[in-house]
Scaffold this motif. Structure first.
Motif, PDB file in Angstrom:
ATOM      1  N   ILE A   4     -51.526  -2.480  -1.875  1.00 18.00           N
ATOM      2  CA  ILE A   4     -50.851  -1.728  -2.925  1.00 18.00           C
ATOM      3  C   ILE A   4     -51.766  -0.582  -3.350  1.00 18.00           C
ATOM      4  O   ILE A   4     -52.967  -0.777  -3.534  1.00 18.00           O
ATOM      5  CB  ILE A   4     -50.476  -2.640  -4.119  1.00 18.00           C
ATOM      6  N   CYS A   5     -51.190   0.609  -3.447  1.00 18.76           N
ATOM      7  CA  CYS A   5     -51.977   1.760  -3.863  1.00 18.76           C
ATOM      8  C   CYS A   5     -52.297   1.649  -5.352  1.00 18.76           C
ATOM      9  O   CYS A   5     -51.401   1.475  -6.174  1.00 18.76           O
ATOM     10  CB  CYS A   5     -51.213   3.056  -3.589  1.00 18.76           C
ATOM     11  N   LEU A   6     -53.566   1.745  -5.666  1.00 19.12           N
ATOM     12  CA  LEU A   6     -53.996   1.690  -7.059  1.00 19.12           C
ATOM     13  C   LEU A   6     -54.536   3.037  -7.522  1.00 19.12           C
ATOM     14  O   LEU A   6     -55.237   3.113  -8.527  1.00 19.12           O
ATOM     15  CB  LEU A   6     -55.045   0.591  -7.250  1.00 19.12           C
ATOM     16  N   GLY A   7     -54.193   4.088  -6.787  1.00 24.14           N
ATOM     17  CA  GLY A   7     -54.521   5.437  -7.238  1.00 24.14           C
ATOM     18  C   GLY A   7     -53.817   5.699  -8.555  1.00 24.14           C
ATOM     19  O   GLY A   7     -52.790   5.085  -8.867  1.00 24.14           O
ATOM     20  N   SER A   8     -54.336   6.607  -9.350  1.00 24.09           N
ATOM     21  CA  SER A   8     -53.808   6.804 -10.705  1.00 24.09           C
ATOM     22  C   SER A   8     -52.337   7.183 -10.717  1.00 24.09           C
ATOM     23  O   SER A   8     -51.583   6.729 -11.586  1.00 24.09           O
ATOM     24  CB  SER A   8     -54.641   7.850 -11.449  1.00 24.09           C
ATOM     25  N   SER A   9     -51.871   7.975  -9.771  1.00 24.05           N
ATOM     26  CA  SER A   9     -50.467   8.376  -9.752  1.00 24.05           C
ATOM     27  C   SER A   9     -49.558   7.182  -9.483  1.00 24.05           C
ATOM     28  O   SER A   9     -48.605   6.931 -10.228  1.00 24.05           O
ATOM     29  CB  SER A   9     -50.238   9.456  -8.688  1.00 24.05           C
ATOM     30  N   CYS A  10     -49.822   6.427  -8.434  1.00 23.19           N
ATOM     31  CA  CYS A  10     -48.988   5.267  -8.113  1.00 23.19           C
ATOM     32  C   CYS A  10     -49.080   4.202  -9.197  1.00 23.19           C
ATOM     33  O   CYS A  10     -48.087   3.570  -9.549  1.00 23.19           O
ATOM     34  CB  CYS A  10     -49.393   4.664  -6.768  1.00 23.19           C
TER      35      CYS A  10
ATOM     36  N   GLY B  11     -45.701   2.881 -11.575  1.00 21.96           N
ATOM     37  CA  GLY B  11     -45.044   1.593 -11.405  1.00 21.96           C
ATOM     38  C   GLY B  11     -45.800   0.531 -10.648  1.00 21.96           C
ATOM     39  O   GLY B  11     -45.412  -0.632 -10.680  1.00 21.96           O
ATOM     40  N   ASN B  12     -46.863   0.880  -9.948  1.00 28.78           N
ATOM     41  CA  ASN B  12     -47.556  -0.148  -9.180  1.00 28.78           C
ATOM     42  C   ASN B  12     -48.259  -1.173 -10.067  1.00 28.78           C
ATOM     43  O   ASN B  12     -48.560  -2.258  -9.613  1.00 28.78           O
ATOM     44  CB  ASN B  12     -48.523   0.460  -8.168  1.00 28.78           C
TER      45      ASN B  12
ATOM     46  N   ILE C 216     -46.768   1.256  -1.154  1.00 24.60           N
ATOM     47  CA  ILE C 216     -47.433   0.044  -0.688  1.00 24.60           C
ATOM     48  C   ILE C 216     -47.448   0.102   0.834  1.00 24.60           C
ATOM     49  O   ILE C 216     -46.678   0.839   1.448  1.00 24.60           O
ATOM     50  CB  ILE C 216     -46.765  -1.267  -1.182  1.00 24.60           C
ATOM     51  N   LYS C 217     -48.328  -0.679   1.426  1.00 24.25           N
ATOM     52  CA  LYS C 217     -48.447  -0.731   2.875  1.00 24.25           C
ATOM     53  C   LYS C 217     -48.365  -2.196   3.282  1.00 24.25           C
ATOM     54  O   LYS C 217     -49.095  -3.032   2.753  1.00 24.25           O
ATOM     55  CB  LYS C 217     -49.790  -0.136   3.285  1.00 24.25           C
ATOM     56  N   ILE C 218     -47.465  -2.495   4.216  1.00 20.61           N
ATOM     57  CA  ILE C 218     -47.314  -3.867   4.699  1.00 20.61           C
ATOM     58  C   ILE C 218     -47.426  -3.840   6.219  1.00 20.61           C
ATOM     59  O   ILE C 218     -46.639  -3.175   6.886  1.00 20.61           O
ATOM     60  CB  ILE C 218     -45.970  -4.484   4.279  1.00 20.61           C
TER      61      ILE C 218
ATOM     62  N   TYR D 249     -44.595   2.117   2.682  1.00 21.00           N
ATOM     63  CA  TYR D 249     -43.309   2.180   1.989  1.00 21.00           C
ATOM     64  C   TYR D 249     -43.489   3.074   0.773  1.00 21.00           C
ATOM     65  O   TYR D 249     -44.392   2.847  -0.031  1.00 21.00           O
ATOM     66  CB  TYR D 249     -42.850   0.788   1.555  1.00 21.00           C
ATOM     67  N   ASN D 250     -42.636   4.083   0.661  1.00 17.81           N
ATOM     68  CA  ASN D 250     -42.710   5.039  -0.436  1.00 17.81           C
ATOM     69  C   ASN D 250     -41.602   4.759  -1.446  1.00 17.81           C
ATOM     70  O   ASN D 250     -40.629   4.083  -1.151  1.00 17.81           O
ATOM     71  CB  ASN D 250     -42.529   6.472   0.079  1.00 17.81           C
ATOM     72  N   HIS D 251     -41.766   5.331  -2.629  1.00 20.38           N
ATOM     73  CA  HIS D 251     -40.780   5.209  -3.709  1.00 20.38           C
ATOM     74  C   HIS D 251     -40.455   3.746  -4.005  1.00 20.38           C
ATOM     75  O   HIS D 251     -39.294   3.388  -4.231  1.00 20.38           O
ATOM     76  CB  HIS D 251     -39.493   5.980  -3.382  1.00 20.38           C
ATOM     77  N   VAL D 252     -41.470   2.906  -3.998  1.00 17.58           N
ATOM     78  CA  VAL D 252     -41.276   1.484  -4.259  1.00 17.58           C
ATOM     79  C   VAL D 252     -41.070   1.293  -5.757  1.00 17.58           C
ATOM     80  O   VAL D 252     -41.751   1.915  -6.583  1.00 17.58           O
ATOM     81  CB  VAL D 252     -42.478   0.665  -3.752  1.00 17.58           C
ATOM     82  N   SER D 253     -40.112   0.438  -6.092  1.00 20.10           N
ATOM     83  CA  SER D 253     -39.796   0.201  -7.495  1.00 20.10           C
ATOM     84  C   SER D 253     -39.457  -1.272  -7.701  1.00 20.10           C
ATOM     85  O   SER D 253     -39.331  -2.037  -6.739  1.00 20.10           O
ATOM     86  CB  SER D 253     -38.599   1.054  -7.911  1.00 20.10           C
ATOM     87  N   GLU D 254     -39.270  -1.641  -8.949  1.00 26.59           N
ATOM     88  CA  GLU D 254     -38.849  -3.002  -9.250  1.00 26.59           C
ATOM     89  C   GLU D 254     -37.477  -3.291  -8.651  1.00 26.59           C
ATOM     90  O   GLU D 254     -37.148  -4.440  -8.375  1.00 26.59           O
ATOM     91  CB  GLU D 254     -38.836  -3.235 -10.761  1.00 26.59           C
TER      92      GLU D 254
END
Length: 88
Positions: free
Chosen positions: A9-15, A19-20, A57-59, A64-69
Motif C-alpha cells: 500500500i502506498c503510504l506517500g502523503s498524497s495517497c 484514502g489509504n 496499491i500494488k498486489i 491498482y489506481n483510484h482505490v477506494s473503500e
C-alpha cells in the motif's frame, strides 16, 4: 523461497491523505478475516510515483489506481481468488 503474495500500500502523503489510511485497516481486516495471513505479505511503501492516479496499491506486482473503500473488496477478492482455493 517465499511464495506469499505481496500487497503493498502506498503510504506517500498524497495517497495516504486521499484514502489509504482507511484502506490500510480494511486490507488488514480482509487478510485476517479470510485466513490469508500465511499466504500474503502486506506492507507499506513510499510513493509509487503515480500520485495523480491515487490512492494506489500494488498486489503481486500489479498497480491498482483510484482505490477506494467502494472498490477495495472487489480488487482484493479478484486478485487473491486463487489463494482461497489452495491449502484450506
Amino acid at each position: 523461497m517465499n511464495h506469499r503474495r505481496e500487497i503493498i500500500i502506498c503510504l506517500g502523503s498524497s495517497c495516504f491523505s486521499r484514502g489509504n489510511k482507511s484502506l490500510l485497516k480494511i486490507i488488514q481486516r480482509f487478510i485476517n478475516h479470510n485466513g490469508l495471513t500465511d499466504k500474503v505479505y502486506f506492507r507499506g511503501d513510499h510513493c509509487f510515483g503515480e500520485c495523480n492516479e491515487g490512492p494506489n496499491i500494488k498486489i503481486g506486482g500489479k498497480v491498482y489506481n483510484h482505490v477506494s473503500e467502494d472498490n477495495i473488496q472487489k480488487i482484493l477478492k479478484e486478485s487473491l481468488q486463487d489463494l482461497f482455493k489452495t491449502g484450506g
